[in-house]
Design an enzyme around this catalytic site. Structure first.
Site, short mmCIF file in Angstrom:
data_model
loop_
_atom_site.label_atom_id
_atom_site.label_comp_id
_atom_site.label_asym_id
_atom_site.label_seq_id
_atom_site.Cartn_x
_atom_site.Cartn_y
_atom_site.Cartn_z
N VAL A 158 0.87 -1.17 0.00
CA VAL A 158 0.00 0.00 0.00
C VAL A 158 0.90 1.22 0.00
O VAL A 158 2.04 1.17 0.45
CB VAL A 158 -0.97 0.03 1.20
CG1 VAL A 158 -2.01 -1.07 1.08
CG2 VAL A 158 -0.22 -0.09 2.51
N SER A 159 0.40 2.34 -0.53
CA SER A 159 1.25 3.51 -0.72
C SER A 159 1.53 4.28 0.55
O SER A 159 2.50 5.02 0.63
CB SER A 159 0.61 4.45 -1.76
OG SER A 159 0.50 3.77 -2.99
N SER A 160 0.67 4.16 1.56
CA SER A 160 0.89 4.92 2.79
C SER A 160 0.45 4.10 3.99
O SER A 160 -0.27 3.11 3.86
CB SER A 160 0.11 6.24 2.76
OG SER A 160 -1.28 5.98 2.90
#
Length: 198
Positions: free
Chosen positions: A22-24
């Site tokens: 996931v990006s964050s």
């Protein structure tokens, strides 16, 4: 990549491994491989711009011949076509099968030319779509700027606090102390001083 093929924690053979990205830290990773029965999962909370991710590296060192890797989609493994191909070729070359759940495709290293072409095409399409999104964002910002609607990021300090910052700097107070007093980073202190000098 010369990975460690044998680790004490790896069972004899044929594990079902999941890789999630996931990006964050705020994004929910629980649904990416929902419903896939896995023995072990590696999760990165990082950008996919390159392959320099701790859990991706750990997964590549952990897997060995006979294992099966599951990834939600190709862009979770890499946003770059070149990196995507390199990772898949490294894994399949070591006898690890790689399945992309969203695309419904599995690569084993014994794939026919059509499967290889599909990997390249789907990876290239994803990369192209991301480039288009970035271009649209840049165009939207440019249009908003010409119309006076784009204000950029909201300043961390109001005018009074910015004046205090300049005053403290003029009195020779260390930048670290100024940053701590105003609750901003040292980099922000330098940005405000640079802006006031223009």
């Amino acid at each position: 990549m010369n990975a460690q093929r044998k680790t004490p924690s790896h069972p004899a053979t044929g594990q079902r491994i999941g890789y999630v990205r996931v990006s964050s830290v705020d994004q929910n990773d629980a649904r990416q491989l929902d419903g896939v029965d896995l023995d072990k999962t590696f999760t990165d909370k990082a950008s996919g711009k390159d392959t320099d991710r701790p859990q991706l590296k750990a997964m590549r060192e952990y897997v060995r011949e006979g294992d099966h890797l599951y990834v939600h989609s190709m862009d979770r493994l890499s946003r770059s076509l070149k990196d995507l191909q390199a990772v898949v070729e490294d894994l399949t070359g070591r006898g690890v099968s790689v399945s992309f759940v969203k695309e419904g495709m599995t690569f084993t290293g014994n794939d026919d030319p059509m499967a290889t072409l599909m990997l390249q095409l789907l990876g290239a399409v994803g990369q192209f779509e991301r480039a288009l999104i970035k271009e649209r964002q840049r165009e939207g910002i440019a249009i908003a700027k010409t119309q006076g609607a784009y204000k950029g990021r909201k300043p961390a300090l109001d005018a009074e606090a910015a004046a205090s910052l300049r005053d403290m700097a003029a009195r020779g107070i260390p930048k670290t102390d100024i940053a701590a007093t105003l609750g901003i980073s040292r980099a922000s202190v330098y940005e405000y001083l640079k802006a006031s000098a223009r």
